[in-house]
Design an enzyme around this catalytic site. Sequence first.
Site, PDB file in Angstrom:
ATOM      1  CG  ASP A 205      -1.969  -0.977   1.259  1.00  0.00           C
ATOM      2  OD1 ASP A 205      -1.984  -1.834   0.371  1.00  0.00           O
ATOM      3  OD2 ASP A 205      -2.822  -0.918   2.170  1.00  0.00           O
TER       4      ASP A 205
ATOM      5  CG  HIS B 227       2.504   0.301   4.209  1.00  0.00           C
ATOM      6  ND1 HIS B 227       2.330  -0.605   5.216  1.00  0.00           N
ATOM      7  CD2 HIS B 227       1.319   0.939   4.053  1.00  0.00           C
ATOM      8  CE1 HIS B 227       1.077  -0.526   5.672  1.00  0.00           C
ATOM      9  NE2 HIS B 227       0.438   0.402   4.978  1.00  0.00           N
TER      10      HIS B 227
HETATM   11 NI    NI Z   1      -2.597   3.130   3.285  1.00  0.00          NI
END
Ligand code: NI
Length: 259
Positions: free
Chosen positions: A63, A205
């Site tokens: 993400d 991430h």
């Molecule tokens: Ni996010």
Amino acid sequence: MQTRWARYGAFLLVLLLLTACGRQSAVTAGGGAEIPEEILGELDEETLQDLVEEPKYVALTFDDGPRRDTTSVLLDGLLERGVPATFFVIGQQIPGNEDLLRRMAAEGHQVGNHTYGHTRLLTADPDKVVEEIQKTEVLLKELLGEGDYWLRPPYGSIGKTRAALVKTPMIYWTVDPEDWKVLDAAKVTEHVVSHVEPWGIILLHDFYPTSVSAALDIVDQLQAEGYTFVTVKELFRIRGVEPQAGCLYASPDKLRSLG
Ligand code: NI
């Protein structure tokens, strides 16, 4: 009389389909290969175990990218290992990083939507929810062509009312090492490797160098344990589950409550 019951039945079915996320899904895949009996006795314990064990599939998801320096290093490492992943990108980070998005698609990764400005959809205005999703979708379609760009709601929550506005499946996760907070590759790797299960979805991430480094270590360790990495779409396809628009999935086997 019969017609009336048939109609009533059809009505109930439609109601069920409308109200239930994932009820239409059927788990059809699985089942190991059959081994002819005459060779069973010839095999040692370990080989037998490998043959009998179900393949272990897992999906890596990232993400909050793309980010020039970190995402490039990650893509290099994944390419080197022949591993596909899924990227839920933030729309406002696409301008200037178009080449990274094209590279993701060209190298077999799945690209998904993480809204335009990383908006908390749970409390956003319904109009804003639609706008935040559409703006990124338009950018992705311009860049990568028509397609079904699945959504990962920022912070993993959206709520029932706003979920009804979403026209694609939504993806949550089963393993979250909180890499953005931990910022320690070894700890992140250890958490993921000790918590992962087949058909799982790992949340990372690609915004942090420590997460990129952890991701590649996770790939190496889990591959050594017999795991195969696939995109989220592939994970559902192999599991035989057709994900429904507006439903939030932690994995092909597990729905996440919309709250
Ligand atoms: Ni996010």
